[in-house]
Design an enzyme around this catalytic site. Structure first.
Site, PDB file in Angstrom:
ATOM      1  N   GLU A   6       0.783  -1.224   0.000  1.00  0.00           N
ATOM      2  CA  GLU A   6       0.000   0.000   0.000  1.00  0.00           C
ATOM      3  C   GLU A   6       0.822   1.285   0.000  1.00  0.00           C
ATOM      4  O   GLU A   6       0.370   2.301  -0.512  1.00  0.00           O
ATOM      5  CB  GLU A   6      -0.930   0.000   1.228  1.00  0.00           C
ATOM      6  CG  GLU A   6      -1.982  -1.087   1.197  1.00  0.00           C
ATOM      7  CD  GLU A   6      -2.919  -0.942   0.017  1.00  0.00           C
ATOM      8  OE1 GLU A   6      -3.526   0.133  -0.144  1.00  0.00           O
ATOM      9  OE2 GLU A   6      -3.025  -1.904  -0.780  1.00  0.00           O
ATOM     10  N   SER A  27     -49.815 -34.996  -1.846  1.00  0.00           N
ATOM     11  CA  SER A  27     -50.113 -36.186  -1.040  1.00  0.00           C
ATOM     12  C   SER A  27     -49.291 -36.301   0.231  1.00  0.00           C
ATOM     13  O   SER A  27     -49.558 -37.197   1.048  1.00  0.00           O
ATOM     14  CB  SER A  27     -49.911 -37.443  -1.893  1.00  0.00           C
ATOM     15  OG  SER A  27     -50.867 -37.475  -2.935  1.00  0.00           O
TER      16      SER A  27
END
Length: 724
Positions: free
Chosen positions: A138, A427
């Site tokens: 950085e 069902s």
């Protein structure tokens, strides 16, 4: 020379020249300035030089005055920001919301929600590999500048222009100090009345622009004046966002690697530092290979700047960082979302504290469910199919052990088809019809007729249910009726015991939605969720007691031992008798052994269940259980498109089978708590009792027949047709 007579003789010059010596020349008169002859330039040259000189003097006069003003403003702005800065501790964790860490049934972390802050770390004690990786990536001149780097800004502008962007678009050339200034939002605190959410606040803090860059300069200078370099780096290490909800390097190290940032190795440090460029894109939980490639770039920078020896660099490149077991599994995303939604919002989604929730999730079972679904869908579905599925696995007391809310098993915050999709049950609802009958005194060998049936429904006319296979078996037992999912027989039973009784049993077992009023109730036209259906079946397994599905065992604040909330759910009240539950379990066992659910059969292990397919095959279900777990499977399309060639006894039963094979692996085979059919007499249902609406045909009543001849005829017919 002697003189004569005492008189000196006159001095006479030597006659060297042969004549009189020359008289000295008179000196030339000095030329006065006025008389000097000047060498004058041409007038154009004089004009240009005069103009340049004037402009230079003017520019200098303006420049030093402007410079003085700018320097004064910069100094005042820096002093202003300096006066506003608080002590270091006030900035380490400035989240407005807390985080939620979710633990499985064994206390292992499996998911996080919100922004996690792992605890304060210090630049002086953090892993030196991580510290160096951040600086190398950085801001390699971090320890040599005063907060801003004109060289870095110039380089960034050059790169942006070369790539066709604006000078301040893209690369900003920001130092770590300037990035900290951004993370601190230039000292502007979050105000809910100004920003709709914390996300909007942070978006505003991160936005670029000339004015924002200008303001960063005095704030960065103020930071440099207020804090040491290591203190500024400490702020950066604690506040940077690193993807997957991790705020700060400690949280990221814990989330991705299961260790502290103080102990990461070079490969792990490089991966963490690489996230700073684009946390979401490079998060290893999103794409591990891409994150490793980015880490390789960071390792190269560290090596070039002499932060790594050749040996360390080569070793890190050969053995890239890998996720911890929990992070790699990313298990239970849907489950975690469900737990978050079911808990109190002020302690989950809106918490301002860091919360720990222990849940019922079993990561082994969760992985089994995900793998089973992936296998069936990859092998049995056509490429490009958009069909969806959901799975729920729970214990008999309602403790949910696994949940898959869709084909994307890793999704967080996605639509959860297990808990949010209300679909017709088909069902799979039928067991509750038979549960009502069995609880009233019918038994698993009671004979009911499978024959054409027409019921008059007031306001709608006549209604005639049809069987899936379009044929009729005549007198059959309740066991056969359920095993083969016979519609006409089920409706006869429902009408005989009364729809209110059926609705009462279903509601007591956990159906929260309103159930249908008409005779089609028996065939599952009502809607509910897979979670509710699976919970209702758990009530059958546990002997007839209702359950409320639950996922949370305990909720407490991080660092606290006292729980703020506990389990909400589990066993409720008895719905049907234990004997009725045992009979129903046997009937559902026959569904798998000889009926519509044969594809779900487990080798060497008893299982019971029920298939379900709704009208036009828009939904396909299979829900069943062993002595250990209850598992529900639903399959369909989100837009209700009919399934092609799929019934509950097909792919859903196969998915259920694959799930249970994995779930039961290594567990001893235990028998189901079910009745023995030989202990129950064959009792035919003869007389017709249709509450509310008369029905044509036989087989709708509980009382003994008043016509002995008719009873014998029905019994003989049942025996000839294979009735028990």
């Amino acid at each position: 020379m002697s003189s004569k007579g005492g008189r000196r003789s006159p001095l006479v010059a030597d006659k060297r020249y042969g004549k009189e010596p020359p008289k000295p020349k008179a000196a030339a008169p000095k030329r006065t300035p006025a008389k000097r002859r000047r060498k004058r330039s041409s007038w154009p040259v004089r004009l240009v030089t005069g103009t340049v000189g004037y402009l230079s003097r003017t520019l200098w006069a303006i420049s030093w005055r402007v410079g003085f003003v700018v320097a004064s403003v910069l100094a005042l702005a820096t002093l202003y920001f300096y006066a506003q800065l608080q002590p270091l501790g006030a900035y380490v964790d400035a989240r407005t919301k807390g985080s939620v860490t979710l633990l499985d049934r064994d206390g292992q972390v499996y998911a996080w929600r919100g922004e996690t802050f792992g605890g304060q770390i210090d630049a002086a004690s953090v892993s030196p590999y991580l510290k160096n990786a951040v600086v190398a990536t950085e801001d390699k001149r971090f320890y040599g500048h005063l907060g801003i780097s004109p060289r870095g800004i110039a380089g960034a502008i050059r790169i942006n222009l070369a790539e066709g962007r604006g000078p301040l678009e893209g690369n900003g050339g920001s130092t770590i100090t300037q990035q900290v200034a951004k993370l601190l939002c230039l000292g502007v605190a979050y105000d809910p009345s100004v920003w709709k959410s914390e996300g909007d606040y942070e978006d505003d803090c991160r936005r670029g622009g000339v004015w924002r860059k200008i303001k960063e300069v005095p704030f960065a200078l103020a930071l440099e004046a207020k804090f040491s370099k290591d203190e500024i780096l400490t702020l950066y290490l604690n506040r940077a966002y690193l993807g997957a909800g991790a705020r700060g390097f400690e949280a990221a190290a814990q989330r991705y690697f299961g260790k502290s940032a103080n102990s990461v190795d070079p490969a792990e440090a490089a991966m963490l530092a690489g996230l700073l460029k684009a946390p979401t894109r490079y998060a290893p939980t999103a794409n591990l290979k891409r994150s490793q490639d980015r880490a390789a770039v960071v390792l190269g920078l560290m090596h070039d700047q002499d932060y790594l020896t050749d040996k360390e660099y080569n070793q890190a490149m050969a053995q890239p960082a890998r996720l911890s077991k929990a992070a790699a599994a990313r298990a239970g995303g849907y489950f975690a979302d469900w737990v978050m939604e079911s808990g109190p919002a002020f302690l989950t989604s809106d918490t301002t504290e860091d919360v720990i929730i222990q849940t019922t999730l079993d990561q082994r079972i969760q992985k089994s469910a995900e793998e089973a679904l992936a296998q069936i869908f990859s092998n049995r579905l056509k490429a490009g199919s958009k069909a969806q599925a959901a799975i729920v696995v729970m214990s008999a007391d309602g403790a949910v052990r696994a949940m898959v809310g869709g084909r994307d098993a890793q999704a967080n915050g996605a639509f959860n088809r297990a808990t949010q999709a209300k679909r017709q049950t088909g069902s799979t609802f039928k067991p509750f019809v038979y549960a009502a009958a069995l609880d009233m005194g019918w038994n698993l060998n009671t004979i009911v007729e499978d024959a054409p049936l027409t019921i008059h429904v007031p306001g709608s006319g006549d209604w005639s249910p049809k069987n899936y296979e379009r044929d009729y078996r005549g007198p059959i037992t309740l066991t056969q009726a359920l095993a083969h999912s016979v519609n006409t027989a089920t409706v006869r039973v429902s009408e005989a015991v009364g729809r209110d009784a059926v609705r009462g049993v279903a509601n007591n077992f956990g159906f929260e939605a309103d159930l249908a009023e008409g005779p089609a109730l028996a065939l599952g036209v009502s809607e509910t969720t897979l979670l509710e259906m699976t919970g209702a079946y758990a009530g059958i397994l546990n002997g007839g007691t209702s359950v409320r599905p639950y996922g949370m065992l305990e909720l407490r604040l991080r660092g606290e031992d006292t729980a703020l909330a506990g389990q909400e759910g589990g066993l409720g009240e008895r719905v049907i008798s234990e004997e009725a539950a045992r009979e129903l379990t046997y009937m559902m066992h026959q569904v798998i052994e000889s009926g519509t659910g044969r594809r779900a059969r487990l080798e060497g292990r008893q299982a019971a269940g029920k298939t379900g397919t709704t009208q036009a095959a828009r939904d396909a279900w299979f829900i069943g259980f062993t002595a250990d777990y209850v598992t529900g499977v639903w399959m369909g399309y989100d837009d209700n498109t009919p399934l092609t060639g799929v019934t509950g006894g097909g792919l859903p039963a196969e998915i259920w089978h694959e799930v249970m094979v994995r779930v039961e692996d290594g567990l001893p085979a235990r028998p189901l708590p079910m009745a023995n059919p030989v202990d129950y007499p064959a009792e035919p249902v003869y007389e017709t009792y249709a509450p509310g609406a008369p029905a044509t045909g036989r087989g709708q009543g509980r009382p003994r027949p008043s016509n002995p001849e008719g009873f014998l005829v029905d019994l003989l017919g049942a025996i000839l047709r294979g009735g028990n």
